[in-house]
Design an enzyme around this catalytic site. Structure first.
Site, PDB file in Angstrom:
ATOM      1  N   ASN A 122       0.832  -1.222   0.000  1.00 36.28           N
ATOM      2  CA  ASN A 122       0.000   0.000   0.000  1.00 36.28           C
ATOM      3  C   ASN A 122       0.859   1.263   0.000  1.00 36.28           C
ATOM      4  O   ASN A 122       0.334   2.370   0.094  1.00 36.28           O
ATOM      5  CB  ASN A 122      -0.984   0.004   1.189  1.00 36.28           C
ATOM      6  CG  ASN A 122      -0.280   0.180   2.521  1.00 36.28           C
ATOM      7  OD1 ASN A 122       0.952   0.232   2.586  1.00 36.28           O
ATOM      8  ND2 ASN A 122      -1.051   0.290   3.590  1.00 36.28           N
ATOM      9  N   SER A 147       8.801 -11.979  14.601  1.00 34.76           N
ATOM     10  CA  SER A 147       9.863 -11.227  15.270  1.00 34.76           C
ATOM     11  C   SER A 147      10.220 -11.901  16.579  1.00 34.76           C
ATOM     12  O   SER A 147       9.363 -12.502  17.240  1.00 34.76           O
ATOM     13  CB  SER A 147       9.332  -9.818  15.539  1.00 34.76           C
ATOM     14  OG  SER A 147      10.125  -9.176  16.506  1.00 34.76           O
ATOM     15  N   TYR A 178       2.940  -3.354  19.181  1.00 37.89           N
ATOM     16  CA  TYR A 178       3.496  -3.944  17.953  1.00 37.89           C
ATOM     17  C   TYR A 178       3.872  -5.407  18.183  1.00 37.89           C
ATOM     18  O   TYR A 178       3.485  -6.305  17.432  1.00 37.89           O
ATOM     19  CB  TYR A 178       4.745  -3.161  17.491  1.00 37.89           C
ATOM     20  CG  TYR A 178       5.621  -3.982  16.580  1.00 37.89           C
ATOM     21  CD1 TYR A 178       5.265  -4.178  15.255  1.00 37.89           C
ATOM     22  CD2 TYR A 178       6.773  -4.618  17.062  1.00 37.89           C
ATOM     23  CE1 TYR A 178       6.028  -4.988  14.426  1.00 37.89           C
ATOM     24  CE2 TYR A 178       7.545  -5.423  16.242  1.00 37.89           C
ATOM     25  CZ  TYR A 178       7.160  -5.602  14.926  1.00 37.89           C
ATOM     26  OH  TYR A 178       7.912  -6.408  14.126  1.00 37.89           O
ATOM     27  N   LYS A 205       2.338  -9.263  16.580  1.00 36.97           N
ATOM     28  CA  LYS A 205       3.088 -10.390  15.984  1.00 36.97           C
ATOM     29  C   LYS A 205       2.736 -11.684  16.730  1.00 36.97           C
ATOM     30  O   LYS A 205       2.542 -12.734  16.120  1.00 36.97           O
ATOM     31  CB  LYS A 205       4.599 -10.110  16.043  1.00 36.97           C
ATOM     32  CG  LYS A 205       5.042  -8.998  15.122  1.00 36.97           C
ATOM     33  CD  LYS A 205       5.074  -9.466  13.683  1.00 36.97           C
ATOM     34  CE  LYS A 205       4.970  -8.327  12.700  1.00 36.97           C
ATOM     35  NZ  LYS A 205       4.905  -8.739  11.299  1.00 36.97           N
ATOM     36  N   VAL A 243      22.629   7.111  23.246  1.00 37.18           N
ATOM     37  CA  VAL A 243      22.770   5.699  23.619  1.00 37.18           C
ATOM     38  C   VAL A 243      21.815   5.442  24.773  1.00 37.18           C
ATOM     39  O   VAL A 243      22.003   5.960  25.879  1.00 37.18           O
ATOM     40  CB  VAL A 243      24.226   5.360  23.999  1.00 37.18           C
ATOM     41  CG1 VAL A 243      24.319   3.919  24.483  1.00 37.18           C
ATOM     42  CG2 VAL A 243      25.151   5.583  22.812  1.00 37.18           C
TER      43      VAL A 243
HETATM   44  N1  UDP Z   1      19.436   2.249  20.669  1.00 37.64           N
HETATM   45  C1  UDP Z   1      20.130   3.373  21.090  1.00 37.64           C
HETATM   46  N2  UDP Z   1      19.855   4.563  20.460  1.00 37.64           N
HETATM   47  C2  UDP Z   1      18.948   4.677  19.447  1.00 37.64           C
HETATM   48  C3  UDP Z   1      18.266   3.520  19.020  1.00 37.64           C
HETATM   49  C4  UDP Z   1      18.531   2.322  19.655  1.00 37.64           C
HETATM   50  O1  UDP Z   1      20.951   3.309  21.998  1.00 37.64           O
HETATM   51  O2  UDP Z   1      18.748   5.791  18.931  1.00 37.64           O
HETATM   52  C5  UDP Z   1      19.733   0.940  21.305  1.00 37.64           C
HETATM   53  C6  UDP Z   1      18.538   0.287  21.969  1.00 37.64           C
HETATM   54  O3  UDP Z   1      18.387   0.742  23.301  1.00 37.64           O
HETATM   55  C7  UDP Z   1      18.908  -1.194  21.881  1.00 37.64           C
HETATM   56  C8  UDP Z   1      19.719  -1.279  20.566  1.00 37.64           C
HETATM   57  O4  UDP Z   1      20.152   0.050  20.305  1.00 37.64           O
HETATM   58  O5  UDP Z   1      19.766  -1.564  22.932  1.00 37.64           O
HETATM   59  C9  UDP Z   1      18.882  -1.765  19.389  1.00 37.64           C
HETATM   60  O6  UDP Z   1      17.725  -0.956  19.273  1.00 37.64           O
HETATM   61  P1  UDP Z   1      16.736  -1.107  18.034  1.00 37.64           P
HETATM   62  O7  UDP Z   1      15.630  -0.112  18.237  1.00 37.64           O
HETATM   63  O8  UDP Z   1      17.509  -1.020  16.768  1.00 37.64           O
HETATM   64  O9  UDP Z   1      16.197  -2.592  18.157  1.00 37.64           O
HETATM   65  P2  UDP Z   1      15.296  -3.282  19.295  1.00 37.64           P
HETATM   66  O10 UDP Z   1      15.447  -2.513  20.574  1.00 37.64           O
HETATM   67  O11 UDP Z   1      13.917  -3.253  18.751  1.00 37.64           O
HETATM   68  O12 UDP Z   1      15.845  -4.661  19.421  1.00 37.64           O
END
Ligand code: UDP
Length: 361
Positions: free
Chosen positions: A45, A144, A170, A174, A238
């Site tokens: 879409n 996921s 979300y 899933k 971070v």
């Molecule tokens: N993360 C971060 N800064 C950001 C985005 C993500 O430090 O701007 C960290 C987040 O806390 C996690 C890791 O990177 O430890 C992966 O995050 P992502 O959102 O990519 O994947 P998910 O958390 O959904 O596994």
């Protein structure tokens, strides 16, 4: 040629969400195979894919056609549009569906749970109804590792309980879809459903011509770092430096999107295996976790640019660490992830530096 001479339809694979990030790489992986004998039909879409003015197809698909010299059938249809979907099934001899179409922004899902239910659950059920109406029972579902919720132990294998402690709407969509698929399989043994549980897909095709093109400011780590490196964003936050991990930052199992796409191609072969039926969940991950600091450092090396970052509070709902036990994929699909973190970063950098604004010129 055969199909033209005898006026019959070529067997097709229908890919919902095929213009998106993982979808487009999977379409590419299928068409790159010289012995691939199916027509690819994409339904999307365009809610998270870009089509240039005056074009019939999204840019990602046009680029895949250009690189492979093959044609993709494209329909701008929302999976909640039952009649629209049904028309597509009527036009093609669909043998199997690979279902990517979904909303996937974790934070947004907290703000808009109904929209996520609509797109991810109602849309998926509508697709299943249309599949059943057209006697198509082979499905690869884009799931996921979020279905595992808070890990009870690592690495996560497919027997780990699902549905407990999932931190976002979300993630629950899933999980609910997996439960619906289990019920479907219990109701009729004709269903063959492979639910691929992705860990953290990153990277881009090595050509640098297709990659991840998030709407607005990225939520995920890798595209955020890439946009900092290219100068679109000033610095990375971070999220959390006090986790019980190797350096205090969150640890994830990052998997190259080309490896992930190959996992789908391998999964297609499972439908031909004698005795295969029912619901089969399979992890797609590497089995290795990397911290945020390790990813930053790998990206700095790959791009030869500094990534300014600021240690910041934890993000609500984030896990300290997770990574996959990938043995089931190895046994059932003869598939293993082969691409390193350095390759993931190098390929993201090639894509991001060559396409600083994604698919938009
Ligand atoms: N993360 C971060 N800064 C950001 C985005 C993500 O430090 O701007 C960290 C987040 O806390 C996690 C890791 O990177 O430890 C992966 O995050 P992502 O959102 O990519 O994947 P998910 O958390 O959904 O596994």
């Amino acid at each position: 040629m055969f199909y033209v001479l005898f006026n019959c339809k070529m067997p097709a694979i229908l890919v919902t969400g095929g213009a998106g990030y993982v979808g487009s790489h999977t379409v590419m992986a299928m068409l790159e195979k010289s012995d691939f004998e199916y027509e690819i039909v994409v339904v999307d879409n365009l809610s998270n894919a870009y089509r240039a003015k005056g074009e019939k197809k999204p840019v990602a698909l046009l680029r895949i056609e250009e690189m492979t010299g093959k044609t993709i059938q494209f329909y701008e249809v929302d999976i909640r549009d039952k009649q629209g979907l049904s028309n597509v099934f009527g036009k093609h001899d669909v043998q199997c569906v690979i279902h990517f179409a979904a909303l996937k922004a974790v934070g947004e899902s907290v703000e808009k749970p109904l929209e996520y239910c609509q797109a991810n659950i109602t849309g998926t059920c509508t697709l299943f109804e249309v599949m059943r109406d057209h006697s198509v029972y082979n499905l690869i579902y884009s799931s996921s590792c979020t279905v595992y919720g808070e890990p009870e132990k690592l690495p996560l294998d497919e027997n780990h309980p699902t549905g407990r402690g999932i931190s976002s709407p979300y993630g629950r969509t899933k999980y609910f879809c997996e439960e619906i698929m289990k019920d479907l399989c219990a109701s009729d043994p004709k269903w063959k459903i492979i639910s691929l549980r992705y860990f953290n897909p990153v990277g881009a095709h090595p050509s640098g011509r297709i990659g991840e093109d998030p709407n607005g400011i990225p939520n995920n780590l890798m595209p955020f770092i890439a946009q900092v490196a290219v100068g679109r964003l000033p610095e990375l936050k971070v999220f959390g430096t006090d986790y019980p991990t190797i350096d205090g930052t969150g640890v994830r199992d990052y998997i190259h999107v080309v490896d992930l796409a190959d996992g789908h191609v391998k999964a297609l072969q499972l439908f031909h295996r004698n005795g295969f039926s029912g619901f089969c969940p399979i992890n797609l991950g590497t089995g290795t976790g990397y911290s945020v600091y390790q990813v930053i450092s790998a990206f700095e090396k790959a791009s030869n640019r500094p990534i300014p970052f600021v240690p910041s509070p934890r993000r609500a709902g984030d896990l300290a660490a997770n990574w996959a036990e990938p043995a089931a994929a190895s046994q059932l699909l003869a598939w293993n992830a082969t691409r390193s973190l350095a390759q993931m970063c190098g390929d993201v950098w090639r894509w991001q530096s060559g396409n600083p604004n994604g698919y938009r010129e």
